[in-house]
Each structure stands twice: as C-alpha cells, then as structure tokens.
Enzyme design. Structure first.
Site, short mmCIF file in Angstrom:
data_model
loop_
_atom_site.label_atom_id
_atom_site.label_comp_id
_atom_site.label_asym_id
_atom_site.label_seq_id
_atom_site.Cartn_x
_atom_site.Cartn_y
_atom_site.Cartn_z
N ASP A 76 -1.73 5.21 -5.76
CA ASP A 76 -2.10 4.42 -4.58
C ASP A 76 -2.28 2.95 -4.94
OD1 ASP A 76 -2.97 3.49 -2.18
OD2 ASP A 76 -4.86 4.60 -2.16
N ASP A 103 0.82 -1.21 0.00
CA ASP A 103 0.00 0.00 0.00
C ASP A 103 0.86 1.26 0.00
OD1 ASP A 103 -2.03 1.83 0.23
OD2 ASP A 103 -2.36 1.49 2.35
#
Length: 525
Positions: free
Chosen positions: A329, A119
């Site tokens: 992201d 992440d």
C-alpha cells in the site's frame, strides 16, 4: 466431432483417383516494385509519395514499426509504456504533506495540472472540484511547493461529461432517480472522519510515450474521476490537498481503464526513490530477473494487492512462526504488523541493536533509541522472505532525528506499529528504493533495485543487476540521517483501524494517510 469426420470422409472420397491436388499463391513484399505497380493501378497515389527506397533507413524503420504494431496486436496494447505528461516523476515532501508520494498529472481540455497522492490501496482518482469545502490550494500555505494547486472545473473542460447513473461503473444504480442523472460518489475513511464526496465525471488524462515507433507519443486517455466538491478530516489538514490517484485493481482505477482501452498492458510500476523522487509508469511489467511473488485472492477475487510472506527476518535470523499476508500500500505512510508477529520482530530487533532504548511520549512507535553515541550504531537489516527464496530487503529500516526542540540528543525509531489483524500493511517507508511492478495481467508483484530516475533502463535492473544492495548496517549512518518521525514532529495519534477485515473481504480497499485508515469506496446515488 462427427460432423468434422464426415467432411473429411467426403473430401477423401472426392479426391479418389486424382493424381494430386496442389494450391499455390504469390507472396509479394509490401515494399516491392510489384506492390508499387499494383497500388498505382488502383489510383492510390498518396501511398506512392512516401514509398521508401529499398534498404534505406526509412525502409527498415517502417518494417520495424510494422513488426512492433503486429506484436502489440497480439499483446492487446497500443503502447509498451505510458507515463503522465509532466514526466511521470514522483515526489515526497516529508511531514509537510503527510509523508505520502505524489505526481503531477494533467486532466481535461485544455489540460489542468494536479498534484495527486499515489495510492495502491484504493481505486478512485479524485481531485478538488467546484469546491464547497476543500483544502487550501495556495502555494503560500505549503512551504514545499513552488506553485499553487488547482481545482477541476468540469464546465471549463471541452472533454468533460457527467458519468450517468446508468453507467456500469456507477454503483448502487437502484438508488438513482433516473439512469441519466449524474452519479455521485462518497469515499469515506473510518478513522479521523476523513472523506471526499461529489460526482463522477468522464474526461481525458494526458499521457506520454517514449516509444519511437508509435504513431503519436502524446495520448489523451479517457478516464473516470471524482469531482471532489467536499472533503473532511485530514484532507483539510494538508494530506493530499490536490487529490488522490487510486491505483488499485478495481474497474474504476486508471490502470484498469488504460488496459481495458487497449492502450497499455494490464500492469504498472512505481519506484519510490530514496532521494524523495521517483517514477510511475503504466504498462511496465518489469524484467526477467526481478523478484516476484503471486497476488493472493480475497474470497476468490483479486480486490487488493495482497501477497504472502513466509517469514520476517531480522539480521541473519528469519523468525519462526512469522508467516502472514500483507497488503502492498503506497498510500500508507508507514508499516503495520499483526500483533504476534510484531512482538517477535521488535524483541529480536531490540536484542541486536547496540543502543540505549528510550521511552517517548506522544509517539506511536514503541522502540526508539538514543543515537548520540559516537560509536557506530549497529542496525540489523530487516527483510521479508517469500516462497522460492525471494526476499525483499527494506532499504531504510529506521527513522532518525532530534528527540525534540528542548532535548539536544539524536534518536532513531523502528517505524513499525502493531495492529489487531491477521495481515500486515507494508507502507511507503519500506517500499523505497525499488521498482515495484504491479503485474495485474499475470497476478504477480515484482520488485528490483532501481535508481528511480532513468526510464531508458526499464529493460534491465540497476545496481549491476543485483536485486538486493549492501546490508542496512553498512549503509546507515544514524547521526547524519534527516527524517523526523511524524508522530514526534506533528503529534498525531496512533492508529486503530476499525472493521479492516470486513473491508478486505469485500470489494473495498485499504488506504492510509499519516497513520492507517480503513477505506471503503461507496459509489452510489
């Protein structure tokens, strides 16, 4: 300045009348006979036992290793690159694990393996630990796994210790009862009531290096991780059941800690392969021919991987008035555009697609089409245009699959969702097929086409050096595609990020599980 001038005048005065002054010293090669005699006279016999023969392969290997060491001293890092000890390979398991990308990492002494979600939208590494409430870790509950997942047990690791409240990376220290108390953490997602909470620990992350000149190739790096004792929401439903590896720019993230320790340069790369396999490499700064664009500060600070796009292009047309900022992201399963940009993009996409649009219930994607026709479906390429003629072509612009179990036709959808914000989130579905370089040292995001498998090709781009492949409409074969839109397959609700702007303008970062959720990290007591 005045003192320096005075010293120069005094030196000049002292040298008046002298014929000349010279200084000299002998230069001795480190592996010369003279150096060998000198070491012997000082009783350093251990060094003489491994003394290389002049012009031998060992002689040149030691010289080369010395050069590499000196270069790294200038760069401030011990290793060119490092990767997780289990190989650094990444995996995607599709809808079974919420369309995220994962890697196996080893933590502690003795080492224990964890399958963590990668992440770039958050900072913290956390794993299930001394569980009060955690997801099931049995492989029997996940038909895509060949082994069960693990809990982290600090008491069983010889290198584990609590992070005290007095540590500078423990936030809200004023709320602690004492500076030596364990530092708790809470990571809360505004949507879906998804959280992880517990205590912070220091322990070892096991890494490897391919550097032939390194003194050792196995590295145990000190990192900070969250002992996730209690999870809620999507973490109990199959998303990231074994933890999250936060790769954001915050001080607590693994890339930050590796760079601060001088182990690698302050950069890393992720390659999310189109075959659901890829690589993560710490210290990688890419190559000279890659595309790149600068990171943008938020309120004067680089707290997220934000970049600026000049326009969104559909086919050969780059749409007017579609400039926007976007967050890179990898923890977001899909892609989200500001509403005004979204409307222009989908209108042009719909105009160029030669297929019948259909309206489907229970999906967050509004532009889906019947792909059952035998004729070749024209899917226009989608790309982002940046400054200095840099472009990012999305390799897989659509998702396709059966409409439902009751209906036998095939459909494809444009997997983009509008959000009521002035920035976009580019998720993993539009990042695949690229070696993405997060160069925090030079504050730039880089990308180039790469096969995502060969670590040996790090110094040069793949695919003959071409940053972009063939147009998407020459690569797609809609009837044969296999991915199923998750909103259709699993019935998840459409996203509605709340307070997202506040999250980006603070030191908090964004992350998305299946659909974008706002994240703020609260390290407090």
């Amino acid at each position: 300045m005045a003192i320096g001038l005075l010293l120069w005048l005094l030196l000049a005065k002292g040298l008046e009348g002298s014929v000349g002054v010279t200084f000299s010293s002998r230069l001795v090669h480190r592996f010369s006979e003279e150096a060998k005699v000198h070491l012997a006279s000082r009783g350093n016999g251990s060094a003489l036992q491994s003394w290389p023969k002049r012009n031998s392969s060992e002689y040149f290997r030691l010289l080369l290793r010395n050069d590499v060491t000196r270069q790294r001293m200038r760069l401030g890092s011990q290793y060119e690159t490092l990767y997780p000890s289990e190989g650094g390979q990444t995996f995607s398991f599709g809808d079974a694990l919420y369309w995220l990308h994962y890697a196996w990492i080893d933590i502690g002494t003795p080492n224990v393996s964890f399958l963590v979600a990668l992440d770039t939208g958050s900072d913290m590494l956390w794993v299930p630990c001394d569980c009060i409430e955690c997801a099931s870790l049995s492989a029997g509950n996940y038909n895509v796994l060949d082994r069960s997942l693990n809990q982290y047990r600090p008491s069983l690791s010889n290198t584990s210790r609590h992070l005290p409240c007095g540590h500078k990376l423990c936030g809200r220290q004023s709320l602690c009862k004492g500076s030596k108390d364990p530092c708790p953490y809470s990571v809360q997602y505004a949507s879906y009531n998804t959280t992880s909470s517990g205590f912070l620990f220091e322990d070892k992350l096991h890494l490897e290096s391919d550097d032939r000149h390194a003194l050792q190739n196995s590295v145990q790096a000190s990192i900070i991780l969250g002992c996730g004792r209690k999870q809620t929401g999507l973490y109990l439903q199959g998303a990231s059941p074994d933890g999250v590896l936060g790769l954001g720019p915050g001080n607590i993230s693994v890339p930050s800690l590796l760079a601060k320790a001088g182990l690698t340069r302050n950069s890393f790369s992720i390659c999310l392969g189109e075959n659901e396999s890829g690589r993560i490499i710490f210290g990688d700064q890419g190559h000279a021919t890659q595309h790149s664009t600068p990171f943008l500060p938020i309120n004067g600070e680089f707290t997220a991987y934000m970049v600026g796009a000049e326009s969104f292009c559909v086919g050969s047309l780059c749409l007017k008035e579609t400039s926007f900022q976007l967050l890179i992201d990898s923890g977001s399963s899909f892609t989200y555009l500001p509403s005004e940009v979204y409307q222009k993009v989908v209108k042009e996409f719909d105009k160029q697609v030669n297929a019948a649009r259909i309206i489907l219930p229970n999906t967050s994607w509004d532009y889906c089409y019947n792909a059952s026709s035998q004729e070749l479906i024209n899917i226009p390429p989608l790309k982002l245009a940046f400054s200095r003629n840099q472009t990012l072509l999305f390799q897989n612009p659509i998702y396709t699959g059966p409409a439902s179990q009751e209906q036998d036709y095939t459909l494809f959808c444009l997997p983009i969702t509008p959000i009521d914000e002035d920035y976009a989130i580019i998720g993993q579905n539009y990042l695949m097929g690229y070696r993405m370089v997060f160069d925090r040292e030079n504050l730039r995001f880089g990308w180039s086409r790469w096969n995502c498998q060969d670590r040996a090709s790090l110094t040069s781009p793949s695919y003959g050096g071409s940053p972009n492949p063939l147009p998407a409409n020459q690569q797609q074969s809609v009837p044969n595609a296999h991915a199923v839109p998750p909103a259709i397959a699993a019935g998840h609700a459409s996203p509605k990020p709340s307070a997202a702007t506040a999250g980006l303008t603070s030191r908090h970062s964004l992350v998305s599980l299946l659909l974008i959720c706002h994240l703020w990290v609260w390290l407090c007591c």
